[in-house]
Design a protein around this motif. Structure first.
Motif, short mmCIF file in Angstrom:
data_model
loop_
_atom_site.label_atom_id
_atom_site.label_comp_id
_atom_site.label_asym_id
_atom_site.label_seq_id
_atom_site.Cartn_x
_atom_site.Cartn_y
_atom_site.Cartn_z
N VAL A 84 0.85 -1.21 0.00
CA VAL A 84 0.00 0.00 0.00
C VAL A 84 0.88 1.25 0.00
O VAL A 84 0.59 2.23 -0.70
N ALA A 85 2.00 1.23 0.75
CA ALA A 85 2.93 2.38 0.76
C ALA A 85 3.49 2.62 -0.64
O ALA A 85 3.65 3.76 -1.07
N CYS A 86 3.78 1.54 -1.36
CA CYS A 86 4.30 1.65 -2.73
C CYS A 86 3.28 2.30 -3.64
O CYS A 86 3.60 3.20 -4.43
N VAL A 87 2.02 1.87 -3.52
CA VAL A 87 0.95 2.44 -4.35
C VAL A 87 0.70 3.90 -3.98
O VAL A 87 0.38 4.73 -4.83
N ASP A 88 0.86 4.23 -2.70
CA ASP A 88 0.63 5.61 -2.25
C ASP A 88 1.73 6.55 -2.74
O ASP A 88 1.46 7.70 -3.08
N ASP A 89 2.97 6.08 -2.73
CA ASP A 89 4.10 7.00 -2.87
C ASP A 89 5.06 6.65 -4.01
O ASP A 89 5.26 7.44 -4.92
N SER A 90 5.66 5.45 -3.97
CA SER A 90 6.73 5.11 -4.92
C SER A 90 6.22 5.02 -6.35
O SER A 90 6.84 5.55 -7.27
N LEU A 91 5.09 4.33 -6.54
CA LEU A 91 4.57 4.14 -7.90
C LEU A 91 4.20 5.48 -8.56
O LEU A 91 4.60 5.74 -9.69
N PRO A 92 3.45 6.38 -7.88
CA PRO A 92 3.13 7.67 -8.51
C PRO A 92 4.37 8.45 -8.92
O PRO A 92 4.41 9.07 -9.98
N PHE A 93 5.41 8.41 -8.07
CA PHE A 93 6.63 9.16 -8.35
C PHE A 93 7.25 8.71 -9.67
O PHE A 93 7.57 9.51 -10.54
N ILE A 94 7.41 7.38 -9.82
CA ILE A 94 8.08 6.87 -11.02
C ILE A 94 7.14 6.92 -12.23
O ILE A 94 7.57 7.12 -13.37
N LEU A 95 5.83 6.80 -11.99
CA LEU A 95 4.86 6.89 -13.09
C LEU A 95 4.84 8.30 -13.68
O LEU A 95 4.72 8.49 -14.90
N ASN A 96 4.98 9.30 -12.82
CA ASN A 96 5.06 10.69 -13.25
C ASN A 96 6.24 10.89 -14.21
O ASN A 96 6.12 11.52 -15.27
N THR A 142 10.56 0.30 -16.91
CA THR A 142 10.91 -0.92 -16.17
C THR A 142 10.64 -0.75 -14.68
O THR A 142 10.10 -1.65 -14.04
N GLN A 143 11.00 0.42 -14.15
CA GLN A 143 10.76 0.65 -12.72
C GLN A 143 9.26 0.73 -12.44
O GLN A 143 8.80 0.24 -11.40
N THR A 144 8.51 1.35 -13.37
CA THR A 144 7.05 1.41 -13.19
C THR A 144 6.47 0.01 -13.17
O THR A 144 5.63 -0.32 -12.32
N GLU A 145 6.97 -0.84 -14.08
CA GLU A 145 6.48 -2.22 -14.12
C GLU A 145 6.83 -2.94 -12.83
O GLU A 145 6.02 -3.70 -12.28
N ALA A 146 8.06 -2.68 -12.33
CA ALA A 146 8.45 -3.30 -11.06
C ALA A 146 7.55 -2.83 -9.92
O ALA A 146 7.14 -3.62 -9.07
N MET A 147 7.24 -1.52 -9.91
CA MET A 147 6.35 -0.99 -8.86
C MET A 147 4.93 -1.52 -9.02
O MET A 147 4.21 -1.69 -8.04
N LEU A 148 4.53 -1.78 -10.28
CA LEU A 148 3.18 -2.30 -10.50
C LEU A 148 3.01 -3.70 -9.93
O LEU A 148 1.89 -4.19 -9.82
N VAL A 149 4.13 -4.34 -9.57
CA VAL A 149 4.03 -5.64 -8.88
C VAL A 149 3.23 -5.47 -7.59
O VAL A 149 2.47 -6.35 -7.19
N SER A 150 3.37 -4.30 -6.94
CA SER A 150 2.58 -4.04 -5.72
C SER A 150 1.10 -3.98 -6.05
O SER A 150 0.27 -4.52 -5.31
N VAL A 151 0.74 -3.32 -7.17
CA VAL A 151 -0.66 -3.29 -7.60
C VAL A 151 -1.12 -4.72 -7.91
O VAL A 151 -2.23 -5.12 -7.54
N GLU A 152 -0.23 -5.49 -8.55
CA GLU A 152 -0.55 -6.87 -8.89
C GLU A 152 -0.84 -7.69 -7.63
O GLU A 152 -1.80 -8.46 -7.58
#
Length: 1478
Positions: A1021-1033, A1195-1205
């Motif tokens: 959940v922390a990844c979806v809140d913070d890390s994923l948006p940062f790299i997706l941006n 690639t990093q976005t895809e790695a972070m999307l593992v949390s969404v997965e």
């Protein structure tokens, strides 16, 4: 340089290096470029492999192929030297000057000598089992063209024709020998020989062999290119990265043992964490600043050299050597810069992992040493999962904090060189935003701290909720407690909302800044009376962009440092908590009497250091060796506190505690048994060596043999977390068995007899406490006073004071409980039937955590798109494209303006017509130096250009400012929409996850560790809140930038697009090879984090037992093992990122070098257009960088999307409880309270015997039914089916004639009530725990507390709003059971189920409670699973179960009078046990 070349080659200075002479390549070109250069490459590559480590199992001799290559290399190192003899003897044997031949021959000799040594090293290394590195073999073949061309020259010259000259003939023979040796070398590589099948591609992981240690012992080349990672990436591409053991071992300097040792050398209790980290790893980290500095400087070398090269091409006045120098400098700078930046990133990540290993290790070690004042488990888990990661952001941010200002200073200087003091206006505006940014950063930090507090509270509540999920489902509180979690989440999202919108403000300010600064600079420059030119405008624009990069990144860097500071303070506070200190707690002197084991004198204890909670005072207590000491007293009188005080788990406020043989530890059986998620045998052995005889004795003494015989895999059966798959009695006996197996001298037994029936209790007393443990000293707390007749001493506790001690006859008479003995008829133990989860016959309960494989599937992207919201997602994309379009439009307008100015200037000077506006940009190529995409030929120049007066400048600036303003608005819109979108996604994903988890059947929680579920609610959940948006941006910005760039390229320089297809193919292949492994490594990193969470949570729960048995060292080792596995995955993932980065950077450098090289060749041929070359180079620089950023961010976005997965996996794939049909029955449909089972069959899993086998009976409204039966008879299964925690395989259950399977679960469970055996309380107030749904008034709550004899305790705590602490730890276990009973008294349900709820209360209280239950539930249907048979002897009827079938049903009196009834047998065995106990 030309003169030097001409002198060496014997040519003219005007044409020093001719490519073609006399129908073949020029000999000088052949020797220098085709021979000396490849030999130099061979020497460098070979030298890189000289450091390869030797194989430990190398066996001589090596295979024929290696021997042939070694011999050929040795000969090839001699032949060039022999070839020099005829050259040196006058007259020279040609074909070139002596100096040239000596240079080429010596380089070749050195190269082959180096290569021979490298081959020898490789043959003795693990490479000796294969052909060795392919790159090295290819490098060895590179000089072949030079040899062939020289042979052709000899043929053309007729060396073999008469007259035969000795010199040329000898050289020709030497040349043929070299070619023969090279052919032998190729043969040795191609056909290595040796045993058949030896050279087939060897498996990456041979049978029984683990992966090699990463990096250690590798050559320089392997380290710089990450060639050592190739086996791992190949496994990833094949889909063979399935478990952490498939990754390479950690390098020595990253191994947890080494890190712990290095950190401990600088750590002492009370020290500052940052100081210890600096001492252990700081110097190495600071040294990396040099790499950073060199990389930053090289970043400026590229644009400057590009400027010089384009100037050289344009003017054509400088000598060729200067052009070569610029081109080589450009290529070398690009390669060196790429390597330095890459190594910097890699080494920083390694230092980060070192610090992470040390921090996680010290956090766990601290958890083991915590004193009685402990933070909640959820808070400690957050330190492990979130704060440790944020603390390590410091490593990436610190060097940037000085590197960015340095870049800023250099860029400002270069800007000053372009526009003079006009840049000051723009700079002032930029500096004015710094304090604004500081205010924003401070607000972000404050919000961050608040958000973390709400996150702590949410994770803590979630942990409690998961631990009590059974009771929550029985009571139907999923919605009520889910709403509490959602409330914490809403507060957390409120803070996150503030953070994200402030971030958006930051992004907007810095994204809009370049255009505003540019306008100010240009206006200032014009008003100072200067003329704007293309050079000034585009160079200034490019420099402003370079200026913005450090200014833009600086807030993020500062933010990273501030976040690290917040987390450092939180971790430091945890590390500063007082330790459990046995040396200070216990008296240093042993007891005064040699025969005394334990002595307390004037000792005052409390659960908190200032003594605000109930204190425990022992004026004097002395326990002799071998004594059995009984401890009795009312609920909450301090019995458990006394044992905790002896075990050192309380604060000693004053007095003395002396224990004999303290170092040997205690045997401790706590009131709430602590069971690990492991097999029963592992729980009992608890790390001690298996002793078959002792083990058998312990099982017999603890009455476990019968239980193990009915479990699927005996003692190899895995039990769920905290033993949820066992009955209370089984848990108590396994915990007791663990204590007994440790063979200690002093045993502290906290009510182990409470949860077991009479004959088992009798067995435990005689065989265990008075049997196996007879030679030890035992302190036994119990409410069953009849078992204390054999005690040596009995202690009577009241209100935390030891009020009396003496022989049993004296003390037990005082509490006058003799009349209870006759009623204390017990029924064989209530247990859960075997294991209530889907457990295989192997006894395997814990399923390996599932891990998706392959690419992140499209449905994961769709899930995130849906979570953002379709409309919002489309709006974000549209605003992004609009922003990029207006940015390109602004650049186009500037380009058009400059073209018009140039055209006007040319026409006023009557310039040739060829200088059209469309080509104006090409005559100032040096302006492109710093610009990665600003300059291009305008596509559609406007038809009319006004004269260059003040009015047209005003017009152009107005239009430019308008476009810039629109761009600014689009930027703001995009930042705000993006923040809104990610907040929406964060809220939706958590809501779906929570809802699904709460609706999951209880069997899922039995087989799934809490840590695994909490990992989703915390890290993911922390990844979806913070890390994923940062790299997706970043990804979205890169994609938009690339689209804009391609649009510009396609319109301005279409031929450059021809490079895109081959470049795209190379990029695609590299990133595809990388992504396959990157995904799996990210998944494995998440997968290996869950056991760390679970292990820490387990440790905190069982801390007293760990200390008492001396198992802390073993648990610390296990933590290091788990940490090592996680670090392996983290290290492999970061090394793979650097592997990708260096390849992308080098491909970019190669493209730039190729264009520069072609430009030089064209220039020499007189074909070069300097404008086009400058444009090509400038775009080549920016295009490769942009593609590199795109691949990395994707690639990093895809790695972070593992949390969404992982969140989606739980949100979509978890099994759901059947919902039933919403029948229109009205609220009061259950008016009577009749219960009917009709031929109910329950099987836990196909292949297991039926837990209920055709059960049929009916309970009349208002009837009191007792349910009895031996272990495994199906008692608990009845309740599980009634409440539909499990669905029957066949048959049905009717309530007032309504089929329960047709009802909604919430509707069904709201009409039933249960008093569970295990009390469940969560952190919150007394009111919230009594009435989670908020349905009752305070008066009703106080009445229920009064009836349960708890009102005095609650008043003393502070009333209904008093906080109970985590798990209700402010109350004793008995008081917790009473609170759960009070909760049941509040219910209006017609049917009540009692699951032996008074096991942990004294018998006097128990009698009063039984009267309360009889009175309060007089007109309600009551089903009681009997434990103490006195609770059901007054029932209307008794149901006797055996093997899942109803064998007897009748009144207690009727069944007692049947001579051979099963009920009569149970009564007789129980009464015999009770009689034999005195």
């Amino acid at each position: 340089m030309e003169r030097l070349l001409a002198q060496l080659c014997g040519t003219s200075a005007a044409w020093p290096l001719p490519l073609w002479e006399g129908g073949t390549t020029g000999h000088c070109f052949t020797q220098l470029v085709l021979s000396a250069l490849p030999h130099a490459v061979l020497a460098v590559l070979s030298a890189c492999h000289l450091g390869t480590r030797r194989s430990p199992d190398y066996i001589l001799p090596c295979c024929p192929g290696w021997r042939l290559r070694l011999a050929a290399s040795f000969l090839l190192s001699i032949f060039p030297l022999l070839d020099l003899l005829p050259v040196a003897v006058p007259p020279g044997a040609g074909p070139g000057p002596v100096g040239l031949e000596v240079l080429a021959g010596c380089v070749a000799a050195v190269a082959w000598i180096t290569h021979s040594l490298a081959l020898w090293t490789l043959a003795h290394s693990p490479h000796g089992h294969s052909r060795g590195p392919l790159a090295l073999a290819l490098a060895a073949i590179l000089p072949a063209p030079a040899l062939v061309l020289t042979l052709l020259w000899h043929c053309q010259q007729g060396t073999l024709l008469p007259p035969l000259l000795p010199g040329p003939l000898v050289r020709l023979c030497a040349l043929i020998l070299q070619l023969a040796a090279l052919l032998a070398y190729i043969l040795g590589w191609a056909a290595p020989g040796g045993p058949r099948g030896r050279w087939a591609p060897e498996p990456l992981l041979p049978e029984g062999q683990e992966p090699e240690v990463a990096e250690d012992g590798e050559s320089w080349l392997s380290r710089f290119s990450y060639a050592w990672l190739a086996p791992l990436l190949t496994r990833g591409a094949r889909g063979e990265l399935r478990q952490p053991q498939d990754t390479c071992h950690l390098p020595h300097r990253l191994h947890p043992t080494y890190l712990a040792r290095a950190f401990q050398a600088h750590w002492q209790e009370g020290a500052q964490l940052w100081g210890a980290l600096y001492g252990a790893f700081g110097r190495c980290y600071l040294a990396l600043g040099l790499l950073k500095l060199m990389g930053t400087m090289l970043g400026f070398s590229g644009p400057l050299l590009l400027s010089l090269l384009v100037s050289f091409l344009e003017e054509g006045q400088e000598p060729l050597s200067h052009g070569l120098f610029y081109a080589l400098g450009l290529a070398g700078g690009a390669v060196l810069g790429a390597v330095l930046q890459n190594q910097y990133g890699y080494e920083v990540r390694k230092v980060t992992l070192q610090a992470r290993g040390a921090v996680l290790n010290i956090l766990y070690r601290k958890a083991l040493q915590l004193g009685p004042s402990r933070p909640p488990a959820g808070e400690v888990l957050n330190l492990l999962g979130t704060d440790s990661e944020r603390l390590l952001n410091f490593a990436g941010s610190f060097h940037e904090a000085w590197g960015l200002p340095l870049q800023l200073a250099i860029t400002l200087y270069l800007l000053y060189q372009q526009v003079g003091v006009a840049f000051v206006g723009g700079l002032i505006l930029a500096l004015l935003l710094v304090p604004v940014n500081k205010v924003i950063a401070t607000r972000i930090m404050a919000s961050n701290q608040e958000m973390l507090q709400h996150k702590d509270a949410r994770v803590k509540l979630m942990a409690e909720l998961l631990s009590g999920i059974r009771v929550i489902k029985f009571c139907g509180w999923e919605k009520a407690l889910g709403a509490r979690v959602e409330a914490y989440r809403a507060r957390e999202l409120g803070r996150l909302c503030v953070i994200k919108y402030l971030d958006a403000a930051c992004v907007y300010l810095w994204a809009a800044l370049p255009v505003v600064i540019s306008i100010i600079i240009f206006i200032t420059y014009v008003f100072m009376g200067h003329q704007l030119t293309a050079t000034k405008v585009f160079t200034a624009l490019a420099l402003v962009r370079m200026l913005i990069l450090p200014l833009n990144n600086f807030p993020w860097v500062i933010n990273g440092l501030l976040e690290a500071k917040v987390s450092l303070d939180r971790i430091q506070r945890f590390l500063d908590l007082p330790n459990h200190n046995p040396q200070a707690y216990y008296s240093t002197d042993p007891p005064t009497e040699p025969s005394t084991v334990l002595e307390l004198h004037g000792a005052l204890f409390s659960w908190d250091p200032v003594g605000t909670s109930q204190e425990t005072f022992i004026s004097h207590l002395e326990v002799k060796k071998g004594m059995l000491v009984g401890i009795v007293g009312k609920v909450g009188c301090g019995k458990s506190s006394l044992l905790a005080a002896i075990a050192g788990e309380l604060h000693r406020l004053r007095g003395q505690v002396a224990v004999w043989g303290l170092s040997k530890g205690f045997g401790l059986a706590t009131q709430e048994p602590w069971i690990q998620f492991a097999t029963i045998r592992d729980n009992i052995l608890f790390g001690k060596t298996f002793d078959a005889q002792l083990y058998r004795e312990v099982l017999e003494a603890c009455a476990l043999i019968d239980d193990l015989s009915i479990l699927p895999a005996g003692d190899q059966t895995e039990v769920g977390e905290k033993g949820v798959t066992l009955s209370g009695g089984q848990r108590a006996r396994i915990a007791l068995a663990r204590a007994v197996y440790q063979e200690k001298e002093l045993y502290l037994l906290d009510d182990p007899l409470a949860a077991v029936d009479a004959d088992v209790a009798t067995h435990l007393l005689h065989r265990c406490i008075l049997g196996v443990l007879s030679h030890t000293t035992r302190l036994l707390c119990t409410h069953r006073t009849e078992y204390l007749e054999r005690a040596d001493v009995v202690l009577l506790m009241e209100a935390g004071r030891l009020i009396q001690a003496g022989p049993p006859s004296e003390i037990l008479a005082c509490i006058s409980l003799s009349h209870y003995k006759s009623q204390s008829v017990q029924n064989p133990e209530k247990t859960k039937e075997g294991l209530e989860v889907e457990q295989s016959t192997s006894g395997r309960l814990l399923q390996e955590e599932s891990k998706k494989e392959g690419a992140v599937k499209l449905h994961v992207y769709r899930a995130y798109w849906r979570a953002v919201g379709q409309g919002l997602a489309l709006a974000i994309l549209f605003s992004l494209l609009l922003m990029q379009a207006t940015r390109n439009a602004a650049d186009w307008w500037l380009s058009h303006w400059i073209s018009e100015l140039k055209a006007a200037k040319n026409s006023s000077q009557e310039a040739p017509a060829s200088t059209s506006p469309a080509s104006a940009g090409f005559f100032f190529p040096q302006l492109l130096l710093f610009s990665p995409g600003s300059l291009y030929a305008p596509v559609f120049p406007l038809s009319k250009a006004a004269p260059n007066g003040s009015s047209d400048i005003h017009f152009y600036l107005t239009v430019y400012a308008t476009i810039a303003g629109v761009n600014s608005l689009c930027t703001l819109l995009r930042a705000v929409l993006f923040a809104a979108g990610i907040l929406q996604a964060a809220a939706n994903l958590h809501h779906r996850l929570l809802h699904r988890v709460l609706m999951t059947p209880v069997t899922f929680f039995d087989a799934t560790p809490t840590g695994r579920v909490l990992n989703r609610f915390s890290s993911d959940v922390a990844c979806v809140d913070d890390s994923l948006p940062f790299i997706l941006n970043i990804l979205l910005a890169n994609m938009a930038g690339l689209l804009g760039l391609l649009a510009v390229l396609g319109s301005g320089l279409p031929w450059l697009l021809l490079l895109l297809p081959p470049l795209s193919i190379i990029y695609y292949r590299v990133q595809r090879h990388y992504r396959a492994s990157s995904r799996e490594l990210r998944r494995l990193s998440s997968l290996t984090l869950s056991p760390l969470y679970t292990h820490l949570a387990d440790t905190l729960a069982g801390l007293p037992v760990l200390r008492a048995t001396g198992a802390t060292y073993r648990f610390e080792e296990e933590n290091q093992r788990l940490l090592g596995l996680n670090q392996r995955c983290q290290f492999a993932a970061s090394a793979a990122i650097q592997w990708l980065d260096i390849r992308l950077q080098l491909i970019g450098a190669a493209v730039v070098s190729a264009i520069a090289g072609i430009a030089l060749v064209q220039h020499q041929q007189g074909l070069a257009n300097p404008g086009l070359v400058g444009l090509s180079l400038s775009y080549a620089l920016s295009l490769t960088g942009l593609l590199s950023g795109l691949v990395s961010s994707f690639t990093q976005t895809e790695a972070m999307l593992v949390s969404v997965e992982r969140l989606e996996e739980y949100s979509c794939d978890l099994p759901q409880e059947p919902r039933g049909q919403p029948l229109q029955l009205g609220t009061g449909w259950l008016t009577q309270g009749s219960v009917e089972f009709q031929d109910v069959v329950l099987v836990y899993r196909p292949g297991l015997p039926n837990a209920l086998d055709g059960v049929t009976f009916r309970v009349q409204p208002g009837e009191k039914l007792g349910i009895v039966g031996r272990t495994g008879s199906g008692k608990s299964s009845l309740l599980l089916v009634l409440f539909r925690l499990l669905e029957p395989s066949s048959g049905r259950v009717l309530l007032d004639g309504v089929d329960t399977s047709q009802l909604e679960l919430a509707e069904l469970r709201s009409q039933l009530a249960i008093i569970p055996q295990e009390p469940f309380l969560f952190s919150g107030t007394v009111r919230e725990n009594l009435d989670p749904q908020g349905l009752h008034e305070d008066r009703a709550l106080w009445q229920a507390l009064e009836q349960c004899h708890l009102s005095e305790v609650i008043v003393s705590m502070g009333g209904l709003d008093a906080e109970l602490g985590e798990g209700g730890r402010s109350l004793s276990l008995g008081q917790r059971q009473l609170l759960c009973l009070a909760r049941a008294l509040l219910t209006d349900a017609k049917i009540l189920c009692i699951d032996e709820a008074t096991a942990s209360v004294d018998q006097k209280t128990d009698q009063l409670l039984q009267q309360t239950i009889c009175k309060r539930f007089a007109n309600k249907t009551v089903l009681t699973i009997a434990h103490r048979l006195n609770t059901i002897l007054n029932s209307d009827r008794v149901l006797v179960l055996q093997m899942g079938r109803v064998v007897e049903l009748g009144s207690p009196a009727a069944l007692r009078n049947q001579p051979h009834s099963l009920f009569q047998q149970l009564l007789q065995s129980s009464q015999q046990g009770a009689r034999s106990s005195p």
